[in-house]
Design an enzyme around this catalytic site. Sequence first.
Site, PDB file in Angstrom:
ATOM      1  N   GLU A 113     -48.178 -39.342 -43.547  1.00 36.55           N
ATOM      2  CA  GLU A 113     -47.369 -39.819 -42.414  1.00 36.55           C
ATOM      3  C   GLU A 113     -47.946 -41.122 -41.876  1.00 36.55           C
ATOM      4  O   GLU A 113     -49.166 -41.272 -41.793  1.00 36.55           O
ATOM      5  CB  GLU A 113     -47.371 -38.751 -41.311  1.00 36.55           C
ATOM      6  N   ASP A 115     -47.426 -43.493 -38.537  1.00 32.34           N
ATOM      7  CA  ASP A 115     -46.786 -43.372 -37.215  1.00 32.34           C
ATOM      8  C   ASP A 115     -46.923 -44.585 -36.323  1.00 32.34           C
ATOM      9  O   ASP A 115     -48.032 -45.089 -36.134  1.00 32.34           O
ATOM     10  CB  ASP A 115     -47.505 -42.292 -36.376  1.00 32.34           C
ATOM     11  N   GLU A 117     -46.090 -44.739 -32.297  1.00 36.34           N
ATOM     12  CA  GLU A 117     -45.598 -43.982 -31.148  1.00 36.34           C
ATOM     13  C   GLU A 117     -45.757 -44.834 -29.896  1.00 36.34           C
ATOM     14  O   GLU A 117     -46.826 -45.398 -29.658  1.00 36.34           O
ATOM     15  CB  GLU A 117     -46.371 -42.676 -30.977  1.00 36.34           C
ATOM     16  N   THR A 131     -50.916 -45.699 -33.110  1.00 40.76           N
ATOM     17  CA  THR A 131     -50.628 -45.564 -34.541  1.00 40.76           C
ATOM     18  C   THR A 131     -51.525 -44.469 -35.104  1.00 40.76           C
ATOM     19  O   THR A 131     -52.604 -44.203 -34.578  1.00 40.76           O
ATOM     20  CB  THR A 131     -50.886 -46.875 -35.311  1.00 40.76           C
ATOM     21  N   GLU A 142     -56.124 -41.821 -34.950  1.00 39.48           N
ATOM     22  CA  GLU A 142     -55.380 -42.526 -33.909  1.00 39.48           C
ATOM     23  C   GLU A 142     -56.040 -43.831 -33.481  1.00 39.48           C
ATOM     24  O   GLU A 142     -57.262 -43.897 -33.321  1.00 39.48           O
ATOM     25  CB  GLU A 142     -55.248 -41.655 -32.644  1.00 39.48           C
ATOM     26  N   TRP A 207     -48.927 -34.791 -22.487  1.00 42.10           N
ATOM     27  CA  TRP A 207     -50.043 -35.571 -23.032  1.00 42.10           C
ATOM     28  C   TRP A 207     -49.873 -37.081 -22.994  1.00 42.10           C
ATOM     29  O   TRP A 207     -50.852 -37.818 -23.001  1.00 42.10           O
ATOM     30  CB  TRP A 207     -50.346 -35.163 -24.487  1.00 42.10           C
TER      31      TRP A 207
END
Length: 297
Positions: A113, A115, A117, A131, A142, A207
């Site tokens: 994956e 990402d 976000e 990311t 992260e 969160w």
Amino acid sequence: MSMAIVRTLENVGVCSLLLLSSWFLVCVVCVGGRPATFVQDFQITWSESHIRQIDQGREIQLILDQNSGSGFVSKSKYIFGRVSMKIKLIPGDSAGTVTAFYMNSDTDAIRDELDFEFLGNRSGQPYTVQTNIYANGKGDREQRMNLWFDPSADFHTYTILWNHRHIVFYVDDFPIRVYKNNEGKGIPYPTMQAMGVYSTLWEADNWATRGGLEKIDWSKAPFYAYYKDFDIEGCPVPGPANCASKQSNWWEGAAYQALNAIEARRYKWVRLNHIIYDYCQDKSRFRVTPPECHAGI
Ligand SMILES: *[C@@H]1O[C@H](CO)[C@@H](O)[C@H](O)[C@H]1NC(C)=O
């Protein structure tokens, strides 16, 4: 029909040896084109009633309210390539919301994956871009940064480049993250599984903003995020079996094997001025520094 012709012409070089009568069909399959509309390449995964098409499907609006968020996925999966979209995020008080744009293999046990976000914030407070990278089922990579512009004031381009050499996340023309292929050193890298292109808008106020301290203000709902200029170029799966290994795919070309001088300078500037969290530096979380974080990797 005019769209089909444009897409086909772009691929003439690739397929010029094929007969006129058959090359249209083959071309569409062999290299992803440059879609202009949502329905050509995407389908809704979550809440038909919370996605609106604008400008004959060239732009869409995702909606989040107390009943539901929304999301969509590409009709095909792709292995290697470049995907980008222009996104305009929720303006004003977006605390507790998350807008995501990502690629996912959809294989839970051995997930790959990539990402993006976007974590909302109170009015006037900056969005955070997170990311993350999962390779062979492992994430926990992260990074978080703030942006040098207000991402809700206008559309900006968010891009994921994924080839055999590296994965690069771009915000407009600025690389914000590079993850190199170091499979030879035992570091996981996604090479085996095709990934779909996803986006979702949802509530994550347990969160997202200041670690969950800031809750969604539902009196400000509905919340809207906008998307346009969908551009997926990659090897669709199912598709020709040798597509992913072809060195002739443009995203594997010399210009995409490393950052150029301008990109390298921008990347350095981003790293110096905009990073707010990097798992590589998080000693309290990782007693042993993850191998891909070592200098020279
Ligand atoms: C929201 O704004 C606060 C205050 O500027 C900041 O500390 C935080 O990182 C911002 N972003 C998120 C997602 O909490």
